[in-house]
Design an enzyme around this catalytic site. Structure first.
Site, short mmCIF file in Angstrom:
data_model
loop_
_atom_site.label_atom_id
_atom_site.label_comp_id
_atom_site.label_asym_id
_atom_site.label_seq_id
_atom_site.Cartn_x
_atom_site.Cartn_y
_atom_site.Cartn_z
N ASP A 137 -19.37 77.67 6.27
CA ASP A 137 -19.61 78.90 7.05
C ASP A 137 -21.12 79.05 7.25
OD1 ASP A 137 -18.92 80.54 3.97
OD2 ASP A 137 -20.91 80.45 4.90
N HIS A 192 -21.67 69.50 3.51
CA HIS A 192 -20.36 69.16 4.11
C HIS A 192 -20.22 69.62 5.55
CE1 HIS A 192 -18.77 68.99 -0.30
NE2 HIS A 192 -19.38 67.89 0.06
#
Ligand code: BV8
Ligand code: ZN
Length: 245
Positions: A103, A118
């Site tokens: 996010d 990631h």
């Protein structure tokens, strides 16, 4: 130790640090309403085996379902707000962030130099030629079973989410930067990660080998708790403002 003396001791350990690396996982965003991966009652992957869904094989098998799932998660992340923990990290002049999260809440809280190990829900690239996909992508406002990915303008290949799937290598530059930070930070604060996904979960070991102060903020012990000088039993939003403020 009482909670307040634990906190005082942790604050004292961080007092002389000029570069505090904050290593975060899904628990960092839990207080923003974004489900974590493993917490039983809210685990995003409660019904889905993480190794199946977030994998390159799942993409090859059914890109439309995967694409819909990622766009839905991007919508949820976009609807979420940074919590008091994100804001406390961003407000501290001593911190930098290495996150496993995809996010953008650290950035939206004001953190400047966030390393995404990631990838990101808001980054897209061609699954064939790797070309960055810069065109706007409409995010669904309701869960949708399948969404056909757009075609890459360069080679026509299907566009994929810019995240790292299981079985995929982490981005080289981000990994190198994360290692550098573990080797140069004066202190490490670990927040909201169960520490089970590698090679990311191996980073705190590099800091531990240098014997710098390590503080962990977590509601329950994790696979990394043994590395911490102090484990503050608490949540990101509850503990970080007091720890870093
Ligand atoms: C790779 C993006 C090789 C996608 C993710 C040993 C060495 C190397 C690899 C492996 C290895 N052993 C196994 C592997 C393979 C695998 C792996 O680690 N598997 C695990 C399951 C054992 N690793 C990989 O596949 C990696 N790639 O190794 O490639 C290679 C090398 C060269 C060339 C080719 C290949 C890639 C891994 C990345 C996968 N992608 N995310 C997506 O999200 O859809 S992983 C994803 O899961 C997250 O990014 C994160 O990393 C992980 C989730 O973990 P956490 O963030 O810790 O979240 P979790 O829910 O587990 O825990 C939350 C914690 O917060 C809990 O402790 C909870 O108590 C706490 N909490 C809850 N509420 C709060 C809170 N804390 C604070 N406040 C609160 N309010
Ligand atoms: Zn392409």
């Amino acid at each position: 130790m009482t909670a307040s003396s634990t906190l005082d001791t942790a604050r004292a350990l961080l007092a002389d640090a000029s570069h505090i690396e904050v290593f975060t996982g899904a628990g960092m965003s839990a207080d923003s309403g974004i489900a974590t991966y493993r917490d039983a009652q809210t685990g995003l992957w409660e019904n889905v085996d993480p190794q199946d869904m977030a994998s390159i094989d799942a993409w090859h098998d059914d890109p439309d379902t995967m694409f819909a799932w990622y766009l839905w998660r991007a919508h949820l992340a976009q609807q979420a707000e940074p919590n008091a923990g994100h804001i406390a990290v961003a407000k501290s002049p001593k911190t930098a962030v290495t996150t496993q999260n995809i996010d953008n809440l650290h950035e939206r809280a004001g953190s400047k130099d966030v390393v995404h190990l990631h990838g990101s829900l808001f980054d897209f690239r061609c699954s064939l030629c790797d070309e960055h996909f810069a065109q706007p992508i409409n995010l669904p406002t309701e869960p949708v079973a399948a969404i056909t990915p757009p075609a890459c303008p360069v080679c026509g290949g299907p566009v994929r989410p810019g995240v790292v799937w299981f079985g995929e290598a982490l981005p080289e530059a981000e990994w190198k930067e994360a290692e550098l930070r573990m080797r140069t930070a004066d202190a490490l604060v670990i927040v909201g990660t169960s520490g089970v996904v590698y090679p990311a979960a191996g980073l705190p070991l590099m800091a531990h080998a240098r014997e710098i102060p390590i503080i962990e903020v977590t509601p329950m012990r994790t696979d990394l708790s043994h590395l911490a000088d102090i484990v503050i039993e608490g949540t990101a939003a509850g503990a970080l403002p007091a720890l870093l403020g």
